[in-house]
Structures are given as structure tokens and as C-alpha cells.
Design an enzyme around this catalytic site. Structure first.
Site, short mmCIF file in Angstrom:
data_model
loop_
_atom_site.label_atom_id
_atom_site.label_comp_id
_atom_site.label_asym_id
_atom_site.label_seq_id
_atom_site.Cartn_x
_atom_site.Cartn_y
_atom_site.Cartn_z
N ASP A 1 -11.64 -73.69 -3.39
CA ASP A 1 -10.81 -72.70 -4.09
C ASP A 1 -10.31 -73.08 -5.49
O ASP A 1 -10.67 -72.47 -6.50
CB ASP A 1 -9.63 -72.27 -3.20
CG ASP A 1 -8.99 -73.44 -2.44
OD1 ASP A 1 -9.28 -74.61 -2.78
OD2 ASP A 1 -8.18 -73.20 -1.52
N GLU B 1 -1.81 -67.08 -0.14
CA GLU B 1 -2.80 -66.50 -1.07
C GLU B 1 -2.77 -64.98 -1.17
O GLU B 1 -3.07 -64.42 -2.23
CB GLU B 1 -4.21 -66.97 -0.69
CG GLU B 1 -4.45 -68.46 -0.88
CD GLU B 1 -3.85 -69.34 0.21
OE1 GLU B 1 -3.42 -68.79 1.25
OE2 GLU B 1 -3.79 -70.57 0.01
N ARG C 1 1.33 -81.06 -5.15
CA ARG C 1 2.67 -80.85 -4.58
C ARG C 1 3.71 -81.70 -5.30
O ARG C 1 4.71 -81.18 -5.79
CB ARG C 1 2.67 -81.18 -3.08
CG ARG C 1 1.69 -80.31 -2.30
CD ARG C 1 1.82 -80.51 -0.80
NE ARG C 1 0.63 -80.00 -0.11
CZ ARG C 1 0.64 -79.31 1.03
NH1 ARG C 1 1.76 -79.03 1.63
NH2 ARG C 1 -0.48 -78.89 1.59
N GLU D 1 -3.49 -83.51 -2.87
CA GLU D 1 -2.21 -82.98 -2.37
C GLU D 1 -1.03 -83.60 -3.10
O GLU D 1 -0.05 -82.92 -3.39
CB GLU D 1 -2.08 -83.22 -0.85
CG GLU D 1 -3.16 -82.56 0.00
CD GLU D 1 -3.10 -81.03 0.03
OE1 GLU D 1 -2.16 -80.45 -0.53
OE2 GLU D 1 -4.02 -80.42 0.62
#
Ligand code: DMJ
Length: 578
Positions: free
Chosen positions: A312, A472, A181, A177
Site C-alpha cells: 500500500d 482506510e 508510528r 512501523e
């Protein structure tokens, strides 16, 4: 008498003043450098001086040389008939409405949660979820730039370059993350604005995250524990989400390109080589299990496989890595082609729907010892990114079949949005998989006998009814639009945006909702949460799909999994580094 008392008092005042001044001088942090007008603060711990316990003897260098001439991703918009004045005005008004939603969210973040990771959009407070390093602020920098909110951008960038990565209440950080980010946010803000201080802040963070690779086998753990790292006692995990430990590729490659330092590329190249080596050793050859043992690198035991939650971006990054390395690393084409062959064979399914729509979802597979791969016909919001991925891969590697799949996945997600009364797709649900991809007649009796009748026709069960402002579905529509130029995708996106706005808007901003199956948008239960991907990804994709196609041109930029655009080498013409 009074004078006598006054003199010591004056003396005391002077001493007190000097003490206060001294304290101010010592303790109040000062800007150490002034980079491009920003008061830049260096973090109080410098990870570039960290002594590695497992240093690499010979670094794998970034692929160098002239980038290949890769196929164009974007549709040739210039060859189309120019859109009418009315159409342009309509698109402009939609862009404005999306931008208004962003500004509302941003202003409330500024007012109620400045420098916190997230705003709580109902109660109006700040909350720290990712180390307390202002995740929403850093994640939104490039959106501010793209939406031409330049004063806000400068204000936010000036704050971002004061972040101290050593100041956190947490003893560790989530490597994935923080990479997608924070590091991704800073790098793209730099690529767009060229503000040197942003790159400097990204390098500091890159050096911290690079320490996560200092393990026996150079594989990263899920969490970077700061003390363990400094003691040289870090180890990779034995059951980590596969996406989390394998998808830092784009961010580290871009950092290597911008700094000329091979070490960042070397770190992620080693992970990719492990994927390459193990691709055909798993129970579903071509793919890797949802959870990985990064300690012994034996991936042959696990039985679950998916393109959705936990896995993913492992797959998403293959075509994107090929693009950002200018096509000079063929491994990524092989990783993409072989994994997608397995996805097409085992995970993709056509659901049975009342209108017999020709759409696709990516389910998940469990490989049992008796029956081999068994499909679980589930739909996940997270899996909707696959439309964009198949589109990019199909174009880059010239695979027409993948372009058709991309379209069907994007349309499948739009179908799931439209199926619910409030026009939003839930987080996860199960469907009925057709046995035949070519034709799939609706069987009302079967659905009546087996489906959950509180759900729209075609849905079997609800797994998670929430919608947490995820991107998404609009992400895939955006990629389809840029790839085909078909305005139908803009219409689908507009419907989606209006539904999301109606169902999630609060007095201050927009909120995750707990259940999309309610009858009316006004009845949604707001969960008081607004993750940073709302302003970083969801609203950016909505804004871009209604914008002229040269804004963040996909033949110039590649977007990381948090929708941060990085310049592709084709822009430089050759690999030079600043
Ligand atoms: C984002 O942080 C990224 O897109 C990530 O890859 C998956 N999840 C969220 C958005 O849903």
C-alpha cells in the site's frame, strides 16, 4: 549500657543512609536537559556516534529552492453558501461524540497501559508490540493536539521525551512501523506544537533508524537488528514486503527539512532511485511485486502485485513525496503516473452488485507465464486508502480521470460497509468483476450458483472476516470531503462511525472484532486488541471530517501513512531549516 549500643546503631543508620543516597544518585536516571519545560532524557545509546561500515561518499541533498506553486487540494469552502446553524450544531455534536470515543480510549490507556505499546481493551492490561516504546502514546500525540486536549498533550509529550530507544526487550525493531508510528508521531507533534524536546527525541530515533540503511547497497532491512548493526553485519532482505522497505520517504524528508541534514534525505532518495530504475523491469511494468529482493534488486522474478496488504504505502507516498518536496523532485510524478497507469489497466475492477452501483475496487494481479496478468477480484480494507491517493494525485498532477476513480473507490468501500448487517467491511473478501466498466447488470442466478450464500449478495467468498479498527475507508471519505466539499461524504462517515462504535465498544475502550458477518452489533466477538492506529488514524479522520476544513488544511500539511500531519514547504515559502 544502652547508650553504648545506641552509638553503633546510629553509626550504622548513617552509613546505611549514605549508601542508599549514593545508590539513588548513581542509579536513578536524572533529566539531563530541560527543553521548553520538558524534563528531556537523552537515550542511553547515541546512534549519531555510530560508525558506519558503508558510508556514503557524496550525499544527495534535499531539493532546495522555491517550492512550486502546486494546485490546491482542498475544495474552496469559502465560496460555498455558509452552512446553516442547525448543520453546524449537528457537525459539532458528531465531533464531540468522536472525541468522546477518543477520550475513553485514551483514559483507559492511561489507567491500564501507560507507557506500554497498546491497551488490551477487554482485559485492561498493557501489551508491548512495537519495542515497548509506548506506541499508542507517541502515535496519539498529534490527535491530542488536534482535538484540543492540550493538558493531556503536555502530559503525554513530557512522557514521550523520556523514552530511551536503547531500552527494549527486543533485539531488533520493525523499521517501517517504528518509522511511521514513532518517528512520524514525534515529527507531527513537533510540527503542530513546536516543542523542541519532541524534535530532539525524533532526531535520536531518526539516527537509530538511519543506521538501518548502513548495508552494502544502502537498502534497509525489514528489521533493524541492533547488535548486527553495531557489528556492521546487517544485510537487506531477499523477500520483504514492498511497502515496508520503500516507504520511509515522508518521515526522513521531513526530518531532513527540520534539521538541515541531507543524510536523512539521501537514505530514502536511494531507495526511490531503485524504484525509478526498476519500474519497467517487472512482470507488470509500472508496478513492483508485493515482495522485493532488496539484496540483489532484481524485481523481475516475482509474479504477485497489489495495492493492498504489504504494498500500500509504497504507492501512497509518491504524490505525498511530490507535495512535501514542494514539487521540486519530478521523479515522484513519474513514479505515480506510470504505476497508476498499470493499476488502472490491470487492478481496478467494477464489482457486480445487486443495485448495479458504479463503484471500484483495487484487486490484485498474478502474472502467469501462459496468460499474462490475471486479476483476482478481491477487496481489502487496506486497499481503501487508494481513494485518497488517487484524489491527491489527480489534484496535484491535474488528472481528472483520477478524481473520478478516487470517488468510485471511496464509494466502493462505503458500499462494502453498508452491505453487512452490522455496517462494517471485513478485512478481505472476493467479489465478481464485471467485464464492462460502463454497465454491469446483476445476475442473480449466477450469484446463487457460485457465491457464498451466507454473505450479502455480490460477495463471492470471505477471505478474512475480521475488522481490526482500521482507518482506510474513513481516510478516503475524509480526503473526498476535503477535495469536493460534498457533505454526502460526511453522512457516509457518520453511518460508518456509528456502526464501528456499536460493534467494537468495550467497557474500557474499543476492540478489534473477529467476524463482521454476525447479525447484530451486540453479538461481535471482541479480540482484546486495540492497535495504535485507532487513536492515531481512525478517530482522527472521523474527527477531522466533521471539523472546519482549516483544521489540518491539506494545502498546508501532508499526512504520512499513519495520518500524522507534516508541514508542507509552501507554509515556509522557501526551504529554511531550524
Ligand atoms: C497503519 O499502520 C498504516 O496506515 C499502514 O500504512 C497500514 N496499516 C495500518 C492501518 O491499517
Amino acid at each position: 549500657m544502652a547508650g553504648l549500643f545506641r552509638r553503633p546503631t546510629r553509626l550504622l543508620t548513617v552509613v546505611a543512609l549514605i549508601t542508599v543516597l549514593y545508590i539513588l544518585v548513581i542509579f536513578i536516571p536524572k533529566p539531563r536537559e530541560d527543553l521548553y519545560g520538558f524534563q528531556y532524557f537523552r537515550s542511553s545509546y547515541d546512534w549519531s556516534n555510530y560508525t558506519e561500515r558503508n558510508p556514503v561518499a557524496k550525499l544527495t541533498p534535499l531539493p532546495r529552492g522555491s517550492p512550486k506553486k502546486l494546485p490546491k487540494f482542498q475544495h474552496n469552502f469559502a465560496s460555498d453558501k455558509a452552512p446553516s446553524r442547525e448543520r453546524l450544531d449537528l457537525l459539532e455534536s458528531r465531533r464531540t461524540e468522536v472525541r468522546d470515543a477518543f477520550v475513553k480510549s485514551w483514559n483507559s490507556y492511561k489507567k491500564h497501559a501507560w507507557m506500554y505499546d497498546e491497551l488490551t481493551p477487554v482485559s485492561g492490561r498493557g501489551k508491548d508490540t512495537f519495542g515497548g516504546w509506548a506506541a499508542t502514546l507517541v502515535d496519539s500525540l498529534d490527535t491530542l493536539w488536534i482535538m484540543e486536549l492540550r493538558d493531556e498533550f503536555r502530559h503525554a509529550a513530557a512522557a514521550a521525551v523520556t523514552l530511551d530507544w536503547a531500552k527494549t526487550r527486543d533485539s531488533s525493531c520493525n523499521v517501517f512501523e517504528t518509522t511511521i508510528r514513532h518517528l512520524g508521531g514525534l515529527l507531527s507533534a513537533y510540527d503542530l506544537s513546536k516543542e523542541a524536546a519532541l524534535l530532539q527525541k525524533a532526531i535520536e530515533l531518526g539516527d537509530m533508524l538511519y543506521a538501518a540503511f548502513d548495508t552494502d547497497n544502502r537498502m534497509p532491512p525489514f528489521y533493524l537488528d541492533f547488535d548486527l548493526a553495531k557489528e556492521g553485519a546487517m544485510a537487506p532482505g531477499v523477500h520483504d514486503p514492498s511497502a515496508a522497505v520503500t516507504s520511509s520517504g515522508l518521515e526522513f524528508t521531513r526530518l531532513a527539512q527540520l534539521t538541515g541534514q541531507d543524510k536523512y534525505y539521501d537514505a530514502i532518495d536511494r531507495v526511490a532511485r531503485v524504484l525509478d530504475k526498476t519500474q519497467n523491469t517487472t512482470r507488470l511494468p509500472g508496478m513492483w511485486p508485493t515482495f522485493l529482493n532488496m539484496r540483489n534488486l532484481d524485481f523481475s522474478g516475482q509474479r504477485g502485485f497489489t495495492l493492498g496488504a504489504m504494498a500500500d504505502s509504497l504507492y501512497e507516498y509518491f504524490p505525498k513525496m511530490y507535495a512535501i518536496t514542494g514539487g521540486l523532485e519530478p521523479m515522484y510524478e513519474k513514479l505515480y503516473r506510470d504505476s497508476m497507469d498499470a493499476v488502472i489497466k490491470h487492478l481496478l475492477f467494477r464489482p457486480m452488485t445487486p443495485d448495479e452501483d458504479d463503484i471500484l475496487f483495487t484487486g490484485s494481479v498474478y502474472v502467469s507465464s501462459q496468460n499474462g496478468p490475471e486479476l483476482d477480484a478481491e477487496g481489502q480494507h487496506l486497499g481503501c486508502f487508494a481513494g485518497g491517493m488517487f484524489g491527491l494525485g489527480g489534484k496535484l498532477f491535474n488528472i481528472p480521470e483520477h478524481l473520478k476513480i478516487a470517488e468510485k473507490i471511496a464509494r466502493g468501500c462505503a458500499w462494502a460497509y453498508n452491505a453487512f448487517p452490522i455496517g462494517i467491511m471485513p478485512e478481505a473478501f472476493s467479489l465478481y468483476s464485471c467485464t464492462n466498466m460502463e454497465s454491469c447488470p446483476w445476475d442473480e442466478v449466477y450469484w446463487q450458483g457460485t457465491g457464498d450464500k451466507r454473505l450479502p449478495k455480490g460477495f463471492k467468498n470471505m477471505i478474512e472476516p475480521k475488522y481490526i479498527l482500521r482507518p482506510e475507508a474513513i481516510e478516503s471519505l475524509f480526503f473526498m470531503y476535503r477535495m469536493t466539499g460534498n457533505p454526502e461524504y460526511q453522512e457516509m462517515a457518520w453511518g460508518m462511525f456509528q456502526s464501528i462504535k456499536k460493534a467494537t465498544e468495550t467497557r474500557l475502550a474499543f476492540s478489534a472484532i473477529s467476524d463482521v458477518t454476525v447479525a447484530k452489533a451486540g453479538q461481535t466477538d471482541k479480540q482484546d486488541s486495540m492497535e495504535s492506529f485507532w487513536t492515531s488514524e481512525t478517530l482522527k479522520y472521523f474527527y477531522l471530517i466533521f471539523s472546519p476544513p482549516d483544521l489540518v488544511d491539506l494545502d498546508k500539511y501532508v499526512l504520512n501513512t499513519e495520518a500524522h500531519p507534516f508541514l508542507r514547504p509552501v507554509e515556509h515559502g522557501f526551504f529554511t531549516y531550524t
